[in-house]
Design an enzyme around this catalytic site. Sequence first.
Site, PDB file in Angstrom:
ATOM      1  N   LYS A  79      42.550  51.856  38.395  1.00 36.47           N
ATOM      2  CA  LYS A  79      42.553  50.402  38.541  1.00 36.47           C
ATOM      3  C   LYS A  79      41.946  50.052  39.900  1.00 36.47           C
ATOM      4  CE  LYS A  79      45.955  46.614  38.138  1.00 36.47           C
ATOM      5  NZ  LYS A  79      47.382  46.321  37.893  1.00 36.47           N
ATOM      6  N   SER A 154      48.205  43.171  34.183  1.00 38.00           N
ATOM      7  CA  SER A 154      46.919  43.081  34.841  1.00 38.00           C
ATOM      8  C   SER A 154      46.060  44.332  34.762  1.00 38.00           C
ATOM      9  CB  SER A 154      47.124  42.718  36.309  1.00 38.00           C
ATOM     10  OG  SER A 154      47.870  43.740  36.962  1.00 38.00           O
ATOM     11  N   SER A 178      52.506  45.252  34.393  1.00 38.06           N
ATOM     12  CA  SER A 178      51.045  45.423  34.315  1.00 38.06           C
ATOM     13  C   SER A 178      50.541  46.768  33.838  1.00 38.06           C
ATOM     14  CB  SER A 178      50.411  45.102  35.663  1.00 38.06           C
ATOM     15  OG  SER A 178      50.306  43.714  35.807  1.00 38.06           O
TER      16      SER A 178
HETATM   17  N1  GLN Z   1      52.008  39.548  34.518  1.00 36.93           N
HETATM   18  C1  GLN Z   1      52.815  39.750  35.679  1.00 36.93           C
HETATM   19  C2  GLN Z   1      52.380  38.816  36.778  1.00 36.93           C
HETATM   20  O1  GLN Z   1      51.477  38.113  36.575  1.00 36.93           O
HETATM   21  C3  GLN Z   1      52.774  41.200  36.089  1.00 36.93           C
HETATM   22  C4  GLN Z   1      51.736  41.547  37.055  1.00 36.93           C
HETATM   23  C5  GLN Z   1      51.780  42.973  37.494  1.00 36.93           C
HETATM   24  O2  GLN Z   1      52.617  43.747  37.034  1.00 36.93           O
HETATM   25  N2  GLN Z   1      50.915  43.302  38.419  1.00 36.93           N
HETATM   26  O3  GLN Z   1      52.949  38.807  37.830  1.00 36.93           O
END
Ligand code: GLN
Length: 468
Positions: A79, A154, A178
């Site tokens: 990532k 994400s 994420s």
């Molecule tokens: N969807 C969650 C957020 O927007 C998780 C994001 C993540 O785990 N980086 O915060």
Amino acid sequence: MKLNELTIKQAHEGLVAKKFTSVDLTKACLAEIKKSNKKLNAFITVTEKEALEQAKAVDKKISAGKEIGILEGVPMALKDNILVKDIRATSGSKILENYVASYDATAVEKLRIAGAVILGKTNLDEFAMGASTETSYFGPTKNPHDTARVPGGSSGGSAAAVAANMCIYALGSDTGGSVRQPASFCGVTGLKPTYGAVSRYGLMAMASSLDQIGPITKTAEDAEIVFETIRGKDEMDSTTVENKNKKGKIDIKKLKIGIPKEYFVSGMDPKVEKCVRDTVDKLKKMGAKIVDVSLPHAEYTLAVYYLIVPAEVSANLARYDGVRYGYQTKKSKTLLETYLKTRAEGLGDEVKRRIMLGTYTLSAGYYDAYYLQAQKMRTLIREDFENVFKEVDCLVMPTAPTTAFKIGEKIDDPLTMYLSDVFTVSANIAGLPAISVPCGEVKKMPVGLQIMGKWFDEKTILELAKLI
Ligand code: GLN
């Protein structure tokens, strides 16, 4: 079967048996990236030259008759918020469009020692804020199962890359789901380790009390292999502890699985619920004891998450000021103007929204009403899990309330987008390990089942995931 479709274990066995070389394997992945990346937009940066060099070095070792480790010569992706020395690291943001990392993240260093072949850096929601990979400055990633749909987020680039066989496995980061939610949307496996199990050094900080790096793989067995490689104490991250996984198999007949009633709520897709319940029934038939449990403070989890995360985000992202890193505005006359304009031009809407919300909740007069209350509730949520784990060995629930939604469906409605995290954020709030594993399909889109375990008991959830 094409080489890029192999699992880590299969790739390793093939390399050892000299059925193919690491260069063959790497070229197969690179060819798939060339073929599919225009359509899927899973990779932001491809490091073809470096990958082939790494592969050649492993092949040399193999032809010299030396033994190789399980990840040696196996191509993977990272990532783009995880640092690789001398490689661009954008975090999906304009503000870091041309930023080149000056050191390796600890997880990357461990993978290098293990002989991993790094294919490149994958797309993500800007600074990992999102659940769809649509907030990336580099455009959305598409779901390989249906390109009209999001891959989740994400870590959507990593999940899509694994699902589309552009790499054998990938790393993502998980602050509120994420790794698990995109794994669920793309039909692959995603593990969020216990907070403190894997070093966050070299992971761009989003919300430091929740962030954790985890593997996205084709099987639970592969997730365990990667986790075993990247875990462990690191002097560069004081939250890490020495932790050794228990060995041996679990006995399904002795396993007590908790089903938290708060995680089977109205509003979720009934077909998704059915997939998860059918799998639970199968586990019951195999001999597992299924216990209905309750997590009484579950309804506050999402609110707590969306107070604590913006607060930590507002502090962590202060470093992107146009002076220390990346992009700088061309239109300023004073230092203050440089800060303001750089951030106005360099950061996207979702990131700005969180910085503003977080700054607000941390400001004098509001701190006690919001931030402090959220921290107190965080303790109660954690205690819910402590209580429940006196009774059961793990918890099973859906990873997300729906399958992958359409691109554009939620992007203009932040609250609806936040709701897709409703089942995943509690593991981060409590620091627990959790894994998403495919358990079926609804209208040809994959469904993920989530297993949460006791602190540092990745073993149980990985073993159960393997069974599923
Ligand atoms: N969807 C969650 C957020 O927007 C998780 C994001 C993540 O785990 N980086 O915060």
